[in-house]
Scaffold this motif. Structure first.
Motif, PDB file in Angstrom:
ATOM      1  N   ALA A  29       0.817  -1.209   0.000  1.00  0.00           N
ATOM      2  CA  ALA A  29       0.000   0.000   0.000  1.00  0.00           C
ATOM      3  C   ALA A  29       0.854   1.263   0.000  1.00  0.00           C
ATOM      4  CB  ALA A  29      -0.926   0.005   1.210  1.00  0.00           C
ATOM      5  N   ASN A  30       2.190   1.077   0.092  1.00  0.00           N
ATOM      6  CA  ASN A  30       3.139   2.191   0.060  1.00  0.00           C
ATOM      7  C   ASN A  30       2.916   3.172   1.213  1.00  0.00           C
ATOM      8  OD1 ASN A  30       5.405   3.379  -1.140  1.00  0.00           O
ATOM      9  ND2 ASN A  30       4.149   4.875  -2.226  1.00  0.00           N
ATOM     10  N   THR A  31       2.544   2.631   2.384  1.00  0.00           N
ATOM     11  CA  THR A  31       2.321   3.480   3.557  1.00  0.00           C
ATOM     12  C   THR A  31       3.359   3.264   4.645  1.00  0.00           C
ATOM     13  OG1 THR A  31       0.826   1.807   4.496  1.00  0.00           O
ATOM     14  CG2 THR A  31      -0.165   3.552   3.159  1.00  0.00           C
ATOM     15  N   PHE A  32       4.162   2.206   4.541  1.00  0.00           N
ATOM     16  CA  PHE A  32       5.178   1.945   5.566  1.00  0.00           C
ATOM     17  C   PHE A  32       6.466   1.485   4.899  1.00  0.00           C
ATOM     18  CE2 PHE A  32       7.610  -0.872   8.292  1.00  0.00           C
ATOM     19  CZ  PHE A  32       7.719  -0.112   9.445  1.00  0.00           C
ATOM     20  N   GLN A  33       7.582   2.076   5.351  1.00  0.00           N
ATOM     21  CA  GLN A  33       8.894   1.674   4.886  1.00  0.00           C
ATOM     22  C   GLN A  33       9.850   1.568   6.067  1.00  0.00           C
ATOM     23  OE1 GLN A  33      10.441   3.463   1.041  1.00  0.00           O
ATOM     24  NE2 GLN A  33       8.932   5.015   1.623  1.00  0.00           N
ATOM     25  N   GLU A  34      10.732   0.587   5.995  1.00  0.00           N
ATOM     26  CA  GLU A  34      11.815   0.434   6.974  1.00  0.00           C
ATOM     27  C   GLU A  34      13.063   0.001   6.221  1.00  0.00           C
ATOM     28  OE1 GLU A  34      13.122  -2.474  10.686  1.00  0.00           O
ATOM     29  OE2 GLU A  34      10.987  -2.186  10.251  1.00  0.00           O
ATOM     30  N   MET A  35      14.189   0.637   6.511  1.00  0.00           N
ATOM     31  CA  MET A  35      15.443   0.303   5.853  1.00  0.00           C
ATOM     32  C   MET A  35      16.533   0.203   6.933  1.00  0.00           C
ATOM     33  SD  MET A  35      14.400   0.211   2.735  1.00  0.00           S
ATOM     34  CE  MET A  35      12.797   0.660   2.036  1.00  0.00           C
ATOM     35  N   ASP A  36      17.084  -0.996   7.124  1.00  0.00           N
ATOM     36  CA  ASP A  36      18.026  -1.240   8.211  1.00  0.00           C
ATOM     37  C   ASP A  36      19.404  -1.620   7.681  1.00  0.00           C
ATOM     38  OD1 ASP A  36      15.756  -0.940   9.767  1.00  0.00           O
ATOM     39  OD2 ASP A  36      15.413  -3.102   9.936  1.00  0.00           O
ATOM     40  N   LEU A  37      20.418  -1.268   8.436  1.00  0.00           N
ATOM     41  CA  LEU A  37      21.788  -1.706   8.201  1.00  0.00           C
ATOM     42  C   LEU A  37      22.248  -2.515   9.407  1.00  0.00           C
ATOM     43  CD1 LEU A  37      23.297   1.654   6.867  1.00  0.00           C
ATOM     44  CD2 LEU A  37      22.509  -0.286   5.505  1.00  0.00           C
ATOM     45  N   TYR A  38      23.093  -3.522   9.171  1.00  0.00           N
ATOM     46  CA  TYR A  38      23.555  -4.336  10.295  1.00  0.00           C
ATOM     47  C   TYR A  38      24.946  -4.874  10.016  1.00  0.00           C
ATOM     48  CZ  TYR A  38      22.186  -8.262   7.288  1.00  0.00           C
ATOM     49  OH  TYR A  38      22.067  -9.145   6.242  1.00  0.00           O
ATOM     50  N   LEU A  39      25.630  -5.190  11.101  1.00  0.00           N
ATOM     51  CA  LEU A  39      26.901  -5.893  10.997  1.00  0.00           C
ATOM     52  C   LEU A  39      27.014  -6.834  12.188  1.00  0.00           C
ATOM     53  CD1 LEU A  39      29.121  -4.587  13.215  1.00  0.00           C
ATOM     54  CD2 LEU A  39      29.068  -2.713  11.584  1.00  0.00           C
ATOM     55  N   GLY A  40      27.778  -7.917  11.994  1.00  0.00           N
ATOM     56  CA  GLY A  40      27.888  -8.886  13.064  1.00  0.00           C
ATOM     57  C   GLY A  40      29.067  -9.807  12.886  1.00  0.00           C
ATOM     58  N   TYR A  41      29.396 -10.489  13.955  1.00  0.00           N
ATOM     59  CA  TYR A  41      30.480 -11.464  13.946  1.00  0.00           C
ATOM     60  C   TYR A  41      30.029 -12.707  14.698  1.00  0.00           C
ATOM     61  CZ  TYR A  41      35.149 -13.449  14.144  1.00  0.00           C
ATOM     62  OH  TYR A  41      36.233 -14.276  13.983  1.00  0.00           O
ATOM     63  N   SER A  42      30.194 -13.877  14.067  1.00  0.00           N
ATOM     64  CA  SER A  42      29.799 -15.160  14.655  1.00  0.00           C
ATOM     65  C   SER A  42      31.036 -15.936  15.084  1.00  0.00           C
ATOM     66  CB  SER A  42      28.989 -15.989  13.644  1.00  0.00           C
ATOM     67  OG  SER A  42      27.810 -15.311  13.252  1.00  0.00           O
ATOM     68  N   PHE A  43      31.068 -16.337  16.329  1.00  0.00           N
ATOM     69  CA  PHE A  43      32.176 -17.135  16.856  1.00  0.00           C
ATOM     70  C   PHE A  43      31.886 -18.624  16.687  1.00  0.00           C
ATOM     71  CE2 PHE A  43      32.357 -13.062  18.948  1.00  0.00           C
ATOM     72  CZ  PHE A  43      33.713 -12.777  19.013  1.00  0.00           C
ATOM     73  N   TYR A  53      16.133   2.422  10.500  1.00  0.00           N
ATOM     74  CA  TYR A  53      15.836   3.716   9.874  1.00  0.00           C
ATOM     75  C   TYR A  53      14.503   3.613   9.149  1.00  0.00           C
ATOM     76  CZ  TYR A  53      15.891   7.380   6.313  1.00  0.00           C
ATOM     77  OH  TYR A  53      15.549   8.426   5.496  1.00  0.00           O
ATOM     78  N   TYR A  54      13.676   4.664   9.301  1.00  0.00           N
ATOM     79  CA  TYR A  54      12.361   4.699   8.673  1.00  0.00           C
ATOM     80  C   TYR A  54      12.299   5.885   7.720  1.00  0.00           C
ATOM     81  CZ  TYR A  54      11.539   1.554  12.539  1.00  0.00           C
ATOM     82  OH  TYR A  54      11.653   0.507  13.420  1.00  0.00           O
ATOM     83  N   PRO A  55      12.317   5.636   6.389  1.00  0.00           N
ATOM     84  CA  PRO A  55      12.290   6.719   5.413  1.00  0.00           C
ATOM     85  C   PRO A  55      11.098   7.658   5.637  1.00  0.00           C
ATOM     86  CG  PRO A  55      12.835   4.666   4.338  1.00  0.00           C
ATOM     87  CD  PRO A  55      12.453   4.316   5.743  1.00  0.00           C
ATOM     88  N   GLY A  56      11.329   8.891   5.251  1.00  0.00           N
ATOM     89  CA  GLY A  56      10.368   9.954   5.520  1.00  0.00           C
ATOM     90  C   GLY A  56      11.045  11.044   6.326  1.00  0.00           C
ATOM     91  N   SER A  57      12.023  10.634   7.114  1.00  0.00           N
ATOM     92  CA  SER A  57      12.906  11.566   7.809  1.00  0.00           C
ATOM     93  C   SER A  57      14.264  11.530   7.107  1.00  0.00           C
ATOM     94  CB  SER A  57      13.053  11.184   9.275  1.00  0.00           C
ATOM     95  OG  SER A  57      13.510   9.847   9.390  1.00  0.00           O
TER      96      SER A  57
END
Length: 211
Positions: A65-79, A91-95
């Motif tokens: 419906a183009n009413t909600f957006q979310e865009m995330d960045l991540y980093l990690g390390y697995s032992f 992060y939520y586009p619009g800001s």
């Protein structure tokens, strides 16, 4: 500081290990995360780069419906012994992306042993806290019944409980999956979940397709 530790720990591995790049998209009937519904039917693209045990990636969600957006960045390390350390930037586009108040930075810790998993997640009050109240916590325990099916129990506060300091059980459920055979050379992974949020008294049934 955690990001610096992760990058330093993996610097030698990045040089020694082959870098792998993967991308994909999931289609879900409803976007539910940690027992909280954010939108209706959504497509969720992802992009990830990994080298050895180090991973950095981007993940997003856009409803039809183009009413909600979310865009995330991540980093990690697995032992090797089952511990995972990571950071997620919500992060939520619009800001404006460059505006510090547009982000929430979450510390992620996970541990797996045999079929059991534990996870702890925390957004510090001092962190940029768009979409959170600061000091948001979420804990989850899971158990893999087999290769396709798992059950989970999660509890948290902050944005998990309508942006309050209340701490409640928000994510009880099970998920399973199978391969939908299209041809001898092409299959589509299909997953299904049932989720109950005891705090908000909401019940969800989801289905997803991965490409």
């Amino acid at each position: 500081m955690l990001a610096v530790v992760l990058l330093f720990t993996s610097s030698n591995l990045t040089n020694a290990q082959e870098v792998e790049v993967s991308t994909g998209v999931d289609l879900y009937s409803t976007y539910v995360f940690r027992g909280v519904a954010f939108s209706g039917p959504s497509w969720q693209p992802s992009f990830e780069v990994s080298a050895g045990s180090f991973t950095i990636g981007a993940w997003g969600s856009q409803d039809f419906a183009n009413t909600f957006q979310e865009m995330d960045l991540y980093l990690g390390y697995s032992f090797d012994f089952g511990l995972y350390l990571g950071l997620t930037d919500y992060y939520y586009p619009g800001s404006l992306f460059g505006d510090g108040e547009s982000h929430a930075i979450e510390i992620n810790v996970g541990y797996e042993i045999d079929n059991f998993s534990l996870a702890a997640n925390y957004i510090p009050e001092e962190a940029l806290n768009a979409g959170s109240i600061g000091d948001d916590m979420y804990f989850e325990a899971g158990y893999s019944v087999d290769d396709a099916t798992s059950i989970f129990l999660g509890a948290g506060n902050g944005w998990h409980t309508n942006f309050t300091d209340d701490f409640g059980v928000v994510n009880i459920g099970a998920t399973t999956g199978k391969e939908l055979v299209i041809s001898d050379t092409f299959t589509i992974p299909v997953s299904g979940s049932v989720i109950y949020n005891a705090y908000s008294e909401q019940f969800f049934i989801l289905v997803g397709f991965s490409f």
